[in-house]
Scaffold this active site. Structure first.
Site, PDB file in Angstrom:
ATOM      1  N   CYS A  12     -26.222  46.728  36.532  1.00 21.11           N
ATOM      2  CA  CYS A  12     -26.736  45.357  36.578  1.00 21.11           C
ATOM      3  C   CYS A  12     -26.264  44.593  35.336  1.00 21.11           C
ATOM      4  CB  CYS A  12     -28.261  45.370  36.641  1.00 21.11           C
ATOM      5  SG  CYS A  12     -29.075  45.930  35.125  1.00 21.11           S
ATOM      6  N   CYS A  15     -27.662  45.872  32.055  1.00 21.59           N
ATOM      7  CA  CYS A  15     -27.084  47.162  31.664  1.00 21.59           C
ATOM      8  C   CYS A  15     -25.710  46.956  31.039  1.00 21.59           C
ATOM      9  CB  CYS A  15     -26.990  48.096  32.867  1.00 21.59           C
ATOM     10  SG  CYS A  15     -28.595  48.462  33.620  1.00 21.59           S
TER      11      CYS A  15
END
Length: 97
Positions: A12, A15
């Site tokens: 994501c 991240c």
């Protein structure tokens, strides 16, 4: 001796941001570390992490579910840096990294 860093996250945006931030801190401060991106959910669950991103330093989960500041990452890495060896490598306790 190198610090082992793992960034746990499925890919994501948060991240990816944490991975970039950790890489920047390591590079800017010449820290001897290996960085591994762990994206497999089964591997992430082995760390008992249910919210990502998460930062694992030397197999200890230090942050989960949020993006830290550069200063916080640097502090965590300095806390986990190996002691100064006989050759004088590594940082001094008063001026880490």
């Amino acid at each position: 001796m190198s610090i082992s860093i793992k960034v746990l996250g499925t890919g994501c945006p948060k991240c990816k941001t944490m991975t970039s931030l950790v890489e920047a801190v390591v590079n800017e401060n010449n820290i001897d570390a290996s960085i591994e991106k762990v994206e497999d959910i089964m591997d992430i669950m082995k760390f008992n992490v249910m919210t990502t991103p998460a930062l694992v330093i030397n197999d200890v989960v230090t942050i989960k579910g949020r993006i830290p500041s550069k200063a916080e990452v640097l502090d965590l890495l300095c806390e986990n840096k190996p002691a100064k060896n006989s050759e004088g490598n590594c940082c001094a306790s008063d001026n880490c990294c």
